[in-house]
Scaffold this motif. Structure first.
Motif, PDB file in Angstrom:
ATOM      1  N   GLU A 183      -6.216  -4.854  -3.999  1.00 17.66           N
ATOM      2  CA  GLU A 183      -6.907  -3.627  -3.623  1.00 17.66           C
ATOM      3  C   GLU A 183      -7.674  -3.028  -4.810  1.00 17.66           C
ATOM      4  O   GLU A 183      -8.843  -2.653  -4.684  1.00 17.66           O
ATOM      5  N   THR A 203       0.822  -1.211   0.000  1.00 15.82           N
ATOM      6  CA  THR A 203       0.000   0.000   0.000  1.00 15.82           C
ATOM      7  C   THR A 203       0.858   1.265   0.000  1.00 15.82           C
ATOM      8  O   THR A 203       0.335   2.362  -0.101  1.00 15.82           O
ATOM      9  N   VAL A 245      -4.283   8.880  -4.025  1.00 17.90           N
ATOM     10  CA  VAL A 245      -3.782   9.600  -2.861  1.00 17.90           C
ATOM     11  C   VAL A 245      -2.389   9.059  -2.523  1.00 17.90           C
ATOM     12  O   VAL A 245      -2.120   7.879  -2.697  1.00 17.90           O
ATOM     13  N   GLN A 246      -1.487   9.937  -2.046  1.00 16.73           N
ATOM     14  CA  GLN A 246      -0.170   9.459  -1.603  1.00 16.73           C
ATOM     15  C   GLN A 246      -0.306   8.817  -0.230  1.00 16.73           C
ATOM     16  O   GLN A 246      -0.862   9.421   0.678  1.00 16.73           O
ATOM     17  N   ARG A 247       0.235   7.587  -0.129  1.00 19.57           N
ATOM     18  CA  ARG A 247       0.136   6.925   1.176  1.00 19.57           C
ATOM     19  C   ARG A 247       1.516   6.526   1.674  1.00 19.57           C
ATOM     20  O   ARG A 247       2.314   5.973   0.923  1.00 19.57           O
ATOM     21  N   ASN A 298      -8.084   6.391  -6.382  1.00 18.69           N
ATOM     22  CA  ASN A 298      -8.168   7.836  -6.182  1.00 18.69           C
ATOM     23  C   ASN A 298      -6.817   8.540  -6.030  1.00 18.69           C
ATOM     24  O   ASN A 298      -6.756   9.720  -5.729  1.00 18.69           O
ATOM     25  N   ALA A 304      -2.076   5.524  -4.125  1.00 18.00           N
ATOM     26  CA  ALA A 304      -3.198   4.599  -3.998  1.00 18.00           C
ATOM     27  C   ALA A 304      -3.881   4.389  -5.343  1.00 18.00           C
ATOM     28  O   ALA A 304      -3.960   5.316  -6.152  1.00 18.00           O
TER      29      ALA A 304
END
Lengths: 502, 164
Positions: A450, A178, A187-189, A185, A182
């Motif tokens: 995912e 992860t 998003v930086q994780r 959408n 992501a």
């Protein structure tokens, strides 16, 4: 058929053929020397394949794979130490045969039946894989999600004694996957603002770190106290054929068929492969035999069981890799990584979009198998000598190759540090008896799991029911639940009997 | 690792690993809660939260199993582990990777291989300094040349040897 002949022509081009000869020789050496593994052999050559044509690169890697699975028999028979976990059962009868003066017969049997086992599984692969790929074309996000959960659970439970530790290892792999941007959408994780982390860890640095680097660190544990084992001397002068008669060969065919079926079947299941199949086939054939009491005293049957089945796992393991893009163990995981370096994603689409490549791979497997037979037999004397090369010289050099491989992925030191980090994690895992394979597979399947999970939820209007109403998905999830429940029950029962006994 | 320590490891192996699991699960949860929320229910946090839930569940199982089996003999076997060599090996690797950017691949690899050979030489064996230097230098130069000047074209760090 035409595709296969084209494949043979591609593989037999001088450059590719020469590379495959080198690959087979190195593979056999890595298989034969205890402490060097198939994954290390492939990691060693991986950086060289980055710039090669995919078919040629795969040819080289597959010859390393086949050579290293078979090579374990040499040390199993000569040293009574399995060169790889794949040939544990070869020691049982192989070494006693040597002690009775039948060393050549044992080696010859091992080599020939390794060849036959591999060939059997390749034939199964060639006929079964296109059918499975066709079926898998119908898979949507629901099916892929359920399939990856099923595969992960199988891997997690089959590859270790403790189900909790196995599943934790797989979950940790998912967690590492992860890191980065992501899916869906974007998003930086978990990137802590680092550019390098935003694309996540590279599969190959995770894999080589966990399997090869951790093994090197582990070797350091025993390096100081390890003595050299004496290599048995064999008279190679009077070799006629493979050391056994046609009649003896025919008598073994039944055993070989059974071992081939067991080996291929186990190979298909994710999580277990050659290292399990040799033991299963050995005990199955022993139980089935008319003279089970002779097993372990040095009879051909034992060597046939072990060596046929471990090599038969190769073709089996290639089936889920090529048709579904799901690797079952370390070696197929590294092969998947090699595909990805070339921008190729194994899966059902591979068969329609890259049909020729698939048949090149089939052809390469066949050629590598024949090379293994010839090189291993005629080079036995040399390989026996190789067992005397000190490990403390070889392992550090292999490690340098791992570093080069990680660096060459995209020319940055970040991947080398990642390699070391995962090497240390892998080492800590071995100290706590946690299997590494589930983590690697979890990492590889992570983003696929995912992405498909989120897509499936979108498709079925944010409802979880889709996973259970789509038939194929429901079957996979059902199997997963039944399987986990059955395992938990089995574990509890075992504990109870242990308590009653104690 | 001394023998007292390894005895401790044997006895509390499962407990220690449970604590490691708990630390990982907690750390992952804290980091997950820092992911910015965008979109509806199935945002970037959703999947990590599920993973975290499973991790905590597994941690609970691990502790449960430990306390249930407490007092029973630990089943771990295995001989004396040579922690010193492991420590030196990891330290060498760290130094090797850190130095590579500054002094270049060839020099750092030669140095690393030479020292690693010495560290890993079995206790009874004589250390062949000259032999080790030669093997280390030849293999690092060979690896560098093969990867740099063939079609593989890997630009390994040159460091202070920019003229090669």
């Amino acid at each position: 058929m035409e595709l296969f002949i084209n494949g043979l022509a591609n593989v037999l081009q001088p450059y590719c053929f020469a590379l495959m000869i080198v690959g087979t020789v190195i593979g056999i050496i890595f298989g034969a020397i205890p402490g060097l593994s198939s994954v290390m052999a492939i990691a060693l050559f991986l950086p060289m394949t980055y710039s090669m044509d995919p078919a040629i690169g795969m040819g080289l890697l597959l010859s390393l794979y086949i050579g290293s699975v078979s090579g374990g028999l040499i040390s199993a028979i000569l040293l009574k130490i399995p060169g790889t976990p794949s040939s544990v059962a070869t020691c049982f009868d192989g070494h006693p045969m040597l002690e009775h003066g039948e060393g050549i017969k044992a080696l010859g049997t091992g080599v020939v039946f390794s060849f036959l086992g591999t060939m059997f599984s390749i034939v199964v692969l060639i006929f079964l894989a296109p059918q499975i790929a066709k079926g898998a074309l119908a898979f949507g996000p629901h099916e892929y999600f359920s399939l990856s959960i099923f595969a992960l659970c199988l891997i997690a439970t089959l590859s270790s004694g403790s189900m909790v530790k196995g599943i934790f290892s797989g979950t940790l792999g998912l967690a590492f996957a992860t890191i980065g941007i992501a899916p869906v959408n974007a998003v930086q994780r978990f990137t802590f603002g680092s550019v390098e982390l935003s694309s996540g860890f590279d599969v190959l640095s995770v894999l080589i770190g966990l399997f090869a680097v951790s093994e090197i660190i582990k070797t350091a544990e025993t390096a100081k106290n390890g003595g050299d084992s004496p290599v048995a001397q064999i008279d190679y002068k009077h070799i006629k054929g493979f050391g056994f008669t046609l009649k003896e060969f025919k008598a073994q065919l039944g055993n070989a068929l059974m071992a081939s079926l067991i080996g291929t079947g186990i190979g298909i299941l994710p999580g277990i492969g050659a290292s399990t199949s040799n033991l299963v086939a050995y005990s199955a054939i022993k139980n089935h035999s008319k003279h089970p009491e002779k097993f372990g005293t040095g009879i051909m049957d034992g060597v046939v069981a072990s060596e046929t089945s471990n090599n038969a796992s190769i073709g089996g393991a290639m089936i889920p890799l090529l048709t579904l893009g799901i690797p079952g163990d370390g070696v197929t995981a590294i092969l998947l990584g090699a595909f990805m370096v070339h921008g190729i994603a194994p899966g059902p689409l591979l068969f329609s979009s890259q049909g020729q490549l698939v048949y090149d791979i089939f052809a390469a497997l066949c050629i590598a198998d024949i090379l293994m037979l010839l090189i291993e037999f005629f080079g036995l004397r040399v390989f026996a000598k190789m067992l005397q090369v000190p490990k403390y010289i070889l392992l550090p050099i292999v490690f340098v190759f791992c570093v080069v491989g990680a660096f060459a992925l995209s020319g940055r030191m970040f991947d080398v540090w990642a390699l070391l980090a995962f090497g240390v994690i892998g080492y800590v895992f071995t100290r706590f008896h946690v299997p590494q394979a589930p983590m690697v597979i979890g990492f590889i399947l992570g983003s696929m799991t995912e992405t498909n999970f989120l897509r499936a939820l979108m498709l079925s209007g944010n409802s979880f029911s889709g996973f259970f109403t789509q038939p194929i998905s429901a079957v996979f999830l059902g199997c997963t639940i039944i399987y986990l429940g059955w395992n938990a029950l089995k574990g509890m029962r075992k504990k109870k009997t242990a308590e009653n006994a104690g | 690792m001394n023998s007292k320590n390894s005895l401790f490891m044997k006895k509390y192996n499962d407990l220690v690993f449970g604590l490691i699991m708990l630390a990982i699960a907690a750390g992952y949860l804290i980091l997950t809660l820092q992911i910015p929320i965008t979109g509806g229910m199935f945002n970037g946090r959703f999947f990590p939260l599920i993973i975290d839930l499973i991790m905590f569940l597994l941690t609970a199982f691990q502790f449960g199993a430990y306390f249930k089996n407490k007092g029973r003999e630990a089943s771990e076997s295995g001989g004396e582990k040579d922690g010193k060599t492991v420590f030196y090996t990891v330290a060498l690797i760290v130094a090797y990777i850190a130095l590579m950017q500054y002094i270049g691949f060839v020099l750092s690899t030669t140095l690393y291989l030479f020292l690693q050979f010495i560290v890993m030489t079995p206790a009874g064996k004589k250390i062949g300094y000259v032999k080790y230097v030669v093997i280390a230098a030849v293999s690092s130069v060979a690896i560098y040349l093969v990867f740099r000047y063939t079609e593989l074209n890997v630009m390994l760090p040159q460091g202070i040897f920019t003229m090669i």
